[in-house]
Write a protein that holds these residues in place. Structure first.
Motif, PDB file in Angstrom:
ATOM      1  N   THR A   1       0.865  -1.173   0.000  1.00  0.00           N
ATOM      2  CA  THR A   1       0.000   0.000   0.000  1.00  0.00           C
ATOM      3  C   THR A   1       0.902   1.224   0.000  1.00  0.00           C
ATOM      4  O   THR A   1       1.810   1.331   0.831  1.00  0.00           O
ATOM      5  CB  THR A   1      -0.898   0.032   1.251  1.00  0.00           C
ATOM      6  OG1 THR A   1      -1.649  -1.175   1.318  1.00  0.00           O
ATOM      7  CG2 THR A   1      -1.842   1.216   1.212  1.00  0.00           C
ATOM      8  N   SER A   2       0.663   2.133  -0.937  1.00  0.00           N
ATOM      9  CA  SER A   2       1.434   3.382  -0.971  1.00  0.00           C
ATOM     10  C   SER A   2       0.496   4.550  -0.699  1.00  0.00           C
ATOM     11  O   SER A   2      -0.663   4.529  -1.088  1.00  0.00           O
ATOM     12  CB  SER A   2       2.127   3.566  -2.324  1.00  0.00           C
ATOM     13  OG  SER A   2       1.180   3.768  -3.337  1.00  0.00           O
TER      14      SER A   2
ATOM     15  N   TYR B   1      -1.128  16.339 -15.738  1.00  0.00           N
ATOM     16  CA  TYR B   1      -1.852  15.157 -15.275  1.00  0.00           C
ATOM     17  C   TYR B   1      -2.822  15.532 -14.169  1.00  0.00           C
ATOM     18  O   TYR B   1      -2.623  16.526 -13.460  1.00  0.00           O
ATOM     19  CB  TYR B   1      -0.873  14.080 -14.778  1.00  0.00           C
ATOM     20  CG  TYR B   1      -0.105  13.466 -15.925  1.00  0.00           C
ATOM     21  CD1 TYR B   1      -0.613  12.376 -16.608  1.00  0.00           C
ATOM     22  CD2 TYR B   1       1.092  14.008 -16.352  1.00  0.00           C
ATOM     23  CE1 TYR B   1       0.066  11.825 -17.686  1.00  0.00           C
ATOM     24  CE2 TYR B   1       1.782  13.468 -17.430  1.00  0.00           C
ATOM     25  CZ  TYR B   1       1.257  12.379 -18.081  1.00  0.00           C
ATOM     26  OH  TYR B   1       1.924  11.846 -19.152  1.00  0.00           O
ATOM     27  N   PHE B   2      -3.859  14.721 -14.027  1.00  0.00           N
ATOM     28  CA  PHE B   2      -4.929  15.008 -13.080  1.00  0.00           C
ATOM     29  C   PHE B   2      -5.285  13.788 -12.233  1.00  0.00           C
ATOM     30  O   PHE B   2      -6.450  13.534 -11.948  1.00  0.00           O
ATOM     31  CB  PHE B   2      -6.165  15.513 -13.833  1.00  0.00           C
ATOM     32  CG  PHE B   2      -5.903  16.758 -14.614  1.00  0.00           C
ATOM     33  CD1 PHE B   2      -5.922  18.004 -13.999  1.00  0.00           C
ATOM     34  CD2 PHE B   2      -5.595  16.695 -15.970  1.00  0.00           C
ATOM     35  CE1 PHE B   2      -5.664  19.160 -14.717  1.00  0.00           C
ATOM     36  CE2 PHE B   2      -5.340  17.847 -16.701  1.00  0.00           C
ATOM     37  CZ  PHE B   2      -5.378  19.087 -16.075  1.00  0.00           C
ATOM     38  N   ILE B   3      -4.271  13.032 -11.813  1.00  0.00           N
ATOM     39  CA  ILE B   3      -4.500  11.855 -10.976  1.00  0.00           C
ATOM     40  C   ILE B   3      -5.238  12.290  -9.708  1.00  0.00           C
ATOM     41  O   ILE B   3      -4.902  13.303  -9.099  1.00  0.00           O
ATOM     42  CB  ILE B   3      -3.155  11.188 -10.591  1.00  0.00           C
ATOM     43  CG1 ILE B   3      -2.450  10.638 -11.818  1.00  0.00           C
ATOM     44  CG2 ILE B   3      -3.339  10.110  -9.529  1.00  0.00           C
ATOM     45  CD1 ILE B   3      -3.127   9.455 -12.455  1.00  0.00           C
ATOM     46  N   GLY B   4      -6.249  11.511  -9.327  1.00  0.00           N
ATOM     47  CA  GLY B   4      -6.958  11.774  -8.086  1.00  0.00           C
ATOM     48  C   GLY B   4      -7.962  12.906  -8.142  1.00  0.00           C
ATOM     49  O   GLY B   4      -8.453  13.345  -7.106  1.00  0.00           O
TER      50      GLY B   4
ATOM     51  N   SER C   1      -5.664  -1.365  -7.325  1.00  0.00           N
ATOM     52  CA  SER C   1      -6.628  -0.273  -7.320  1.00  0.00           C
ATOM     53  C   SER C   1      -6.017   0.945  -6.639  1.00  0.00           C
ATOM     54  O   SER C   1      -4.901   0.888  -6.124  1.00  0.00           O
ATOM     55  CB  SER C   1      -7.911  -0.687  -6.586  1.00  0.00           C
ATOM     56  OG  SER C   1      -7.651  -0.917  -5.214  1.00  0.00           O
ATOM     57  N   LYS C   2      -6.793   2.015  -6.647  1.00  0.00           N
ATOM     58  CA  LYS C   2      -6.382   3.243  -5.966  1.00  0.00           C
ATOM     59  C   LYS C   2      -7.615   3.939  -5.422  1.00  0.00           C
ATOM     60  O   LYS C   2      -8.733   3.706  -5.882  1.00  0.00           O
ATOM     61  CB  LYS C   2      -5.605   4.162  -6.903  1.00  0.00           C
ATOM     62  CG  LYS C   2      -6.403   4.709  -8.064  1.00  0.00           C
ATOM     63  CD  LYS C   2      -5.517   5.605  -8.896  1.00  0.00           C
ATOM     64  CE  LYS C   2      -6.137   6.168 -10.134  1.00  0.00           C
ATOM     65  NZ  LYS C   2      -7.539   6.100 -10.358  1.00  0.00           N
TER      66      LYS C   2
ATOM     67  N   LEU D   1      -3.171  10.028  -2.424  1.00  0.00           N
ATOM     68  CA  LEU D   1      -3.567   8.911  -3.277  1.00  0.00           C
ATOM     69  C   LEU D   1      -3.064   7.627  -2.622  1.00  0.00           C
ATOM     70  O   LEU D   1      -1.870   7.494  -2.353  1.00  0.00           O
ATOM     71  CB  LEU D   1      -2.971   9.059  -4.676  1.00  0.00           C
ATOM     72  CG  LEU D   1      -3.453   8.016  -5.680  1.00  0.00           C
ATOM     73  CD1 LEU D   1      -4.915   8.284  -6.047  1.00  0.00           C
ATOM     74  CD2 LEU D   1      -2.592   8.023  -6.919  1.00  0.00           C
ATOM     75  N   VAL D   2      -3.989   6.713  -2.367  1.00  0.00           N
ATOM     76  CA  VAL D   2      -3.645   5.422  -1.773  1.00  0.00           C
ATOM     77  C   VAL D   2      -3.711   4.394  -2.891  1.00  0.00           C
ATOM     78  O   VAL D   2      -4.755   4.229  -3.521  1.00  0.00           O
ATOM     79  CB  VAL D   2      -4.616   5.050  -0.638  1.00  0.00           C
ATOM     80  CG1 VAL D   2      -4.208   3.732   0.001  1.00  0.00           C
ATOM     81  CG2 VAL D   2      -4.689   6.159   0.406  1.00  0.00           C
ATOM     82  N   CYS D   3      -2.589   3.731  -3.161  1.00  0.00           N
ATOM     83  CA  CYS D   3      -2.518   2.722  -4.220  1.00  0.00           C
ATOM     84  C   CYS D   3      -2.242   1.360  -3.601  1.00  0.00           C
ATOM     85  O   CYS D   3      -1.503   1.250  -2.626  1.00  0.00           O
ATOM     86  CB  CYS D   3      -1.397   3.040  -5.212  1.00  0.00           C
ATOM     87  SG  CYS D   3      -1.618   4.564  -6.118  1.00  0.00           S
ATOM     88  N   TYR D   4      -2.846   0.328  -4.211  1.00  0.00           N
ATOM     89  CA  TYR D   4      -2.694  -1.043  -3.732  1.00  0.00           C
ATOM     90  C   TYR D   4      -2.047  -1.885  -4.828  1.00  0.00           C
ATOM     91  O   TYR D   4      -2.483  -1.854  -5.977  1.00  0.00           O
ATOM     92  CB  TYR D   4      -4.056  -1.631  -3.362  1.00  0.00           C
ATOM     93  CG  TYR D   4      -4.770  -0.816  -2.303  1.00  0.00           C
ATOM     94  CD1 TYR D   4      -4.469  -0.975  -0.955  1.00  0.00           C
ATOM     95  CD2 TYR D   4      -5.723   0.132  -2.661  1.00  0.00           C
ATOM     96  CE1 TYR D   4      -5.114  -0.231   0.017  1.00  0.00           C
ATOM     97  CE2 TYR D   4      -6.371   0.889  -1.698  1.00  0.00           C
ATOM     98  CZ  TYR D   4      -6.063   0.711  -0.363  1.00  0.00           C
ATOM     99  OH  TYR D   4      -6.700   1.463   0.593  1.00  0.00           O
ATOM    100  N   PHE D   5      -1.009  -2.637  -4.439  1.00  0.00           N
ATOM    101  CA  PHE D   5      -0.267  -3.498  -5.351  1.00  0.00           C
ATOM    102  C   PHE D   5      -0.108  -4.869  -4.712  1.00  0.00           C
ATOM    103  O   PHE D   5      -0.276  -5.023  -3.502  1.00  0.00           O
ATOM    104  CB  PHE D   5       1.142  -2.942  -5.610  1.00  0.00           C
ATOM    105  CG  PHE D   5       1.188  -1.550  -6.152  1.00  0.00           C
ATOM    106  CD1 PHE D   5       1.212  -1.322  -7.512  1.00  0.00           C
ATOM    107  CD2 PHE D   5       1.226  -0.460  -5.296  1.00  0.00           C
ATOM    108  CE1 PHE D   5       1.270  -0.028  -8.015  1.00  0.00           C
ATOM    109  CE2 PHE D   5       1.279   0.831  -5.782  1.00  0.00           C
ATOM    110  CZ  PHE D   5       1.300   1.048  -7.148  1.00  0.00           C
ATOM    111  N   LYS D   6       0.285  -5.844  -5.529  1.00  0.00           N
ATOM    112  CA  LYS D   6       0.615  -7.159  -4.985  1.00  0.00           C
ATOM    113  C   LYS D   6       1.710  -7.796  -5.830  1.00  0.00           C
ATOM    114  O   LYS D   6       1.891  -7.471  -7.002  1.00  0.00           O
ATOM    115  CB  LYS D   6      -0.605  -8.065  -4.940  1.00  0.00           C
ATOM    116  CG  LYS D   6      -1.085  -8.536  -6.303  1.00  0.00           C
ATOM    117  CD  LYS D   6      -2.246  -9.500  -6.172  1.00  0.00           C
ATOM    118  CE  LYS D   6      -2.711  -9.944  -7.561  1.00  0.00           C
ATOM    119  NZ  LYS D   6      -3.780 -10.926  -7.503  1.00  0.00           N
ATOM    120  N   ILE D   7       2.427  -8.710  -5.193  1.00  0.00           N
ATOM    121  CA  ILE D   7       3.382  -9.573  -5.869  1.00  0.00           C
ATOM    122  C   ILE D   7       2.996 -10.985  -5.459  1.00  0.00           C
ATOM    123  O   ILE D   7       2.901 -11.289  -4.269  1.00  0.00           O
ATOM    124  CB  ILE D   7       4.835  -9.274  -5.452  1.00  0.00           C
ATOM    125  CG1 ILE D   7       5.205  -7.839  -5.821  1.00  0.00           C
ATOM    126  CG2 ILE D   7       5.801 -10.260  -6.102  1.00  0.00           C
ATOM    127  CD1 ILE D   7       6.577  -7.408  -5.325  1.00  0.00           C
TER     128      ILE D   7
END
Length: 166
Positions: free
Chosen positions: A44-45, A64-67, A102-103, A110-116
């Motif tokens: 989680t970032s 850019y306009f993220i979020g 997802s984010k 901005l909360v981002c979710y990743f996995k390995i």
């Protein structure tokens, strides 16, 4: 006498207002959890939205306009590419790609979710995180990790953007 009182009050007001000036923090937080039963690393970032958009603009020379409500699918593609280049994990000496899940927006973060996936055992976790360091030398990327119940932390900066957890 009134002039002295007025000038004194103005000086006190100026000093107190200048000491209360807003200080911007240049910090991102990354939480890394290893779930051995799922053979997965969950990441989680938490990144300030304005800093991320500024970094994307600096790197790709486009606004850019993220979020925000003006975010486009191309904005998200650029964000994923940027983060995959700036935040790299090596498991037991081998770089592993992260899958973006997802984010979500939490106020101005901005909360981002990743996995390995397919992670059977972690002997050594090398982390490289230079995200946002090109914007500000004061940028700090804090890594908090929970690997098999053991909590560890790293503080990565523009001068020291690599670290290792065992």
């Amino acid at each position: 006498m009134q002039k002295i009182v007025r000038n004194t009050l103005l000086i006190v007001l100026f000093v107190s207002m200048s000491s209360m000036a807003a200080h911007k923090f240049y910090m991102s937080i990354y939480q890394i959890n290893y779930a051995p039963q799922k053979k997965m690393i969950q990441i989680t970032s938490r990144i300030f939205i304005d800093d991320l958009n500024d970094a994307l603009e600096k790197k790709y020379h486009k606004k850019y306009f993220i979020g925000t409500d003006r975010e486009t699918p191309e904005d998200e593609v650029a964000m994923k590419k940027y983060l995959s280049e700036k935040f790299i994990l090596k498991l037991n000496g081998t770089a592993k790609p992260m899958s973006f899940l997802s984010k979500e927006v939490d106020t101005n973060v901005l909360v981002c979710y990743f996995k390995i996936t397919d992670v059977s055992k972690i002997n050594k976790l090398e982390i490289e995180n230079s995200a946002l360091t090109e914007l500000n030398d004061e940028q700090q990327n804090i890594i908090q990790a929970n690997i098999t119940g053991e909590k560890q932390s790293l503080l990565l900066t523009s001068e020291n953007f690599k670290g290792m957890l065992k």
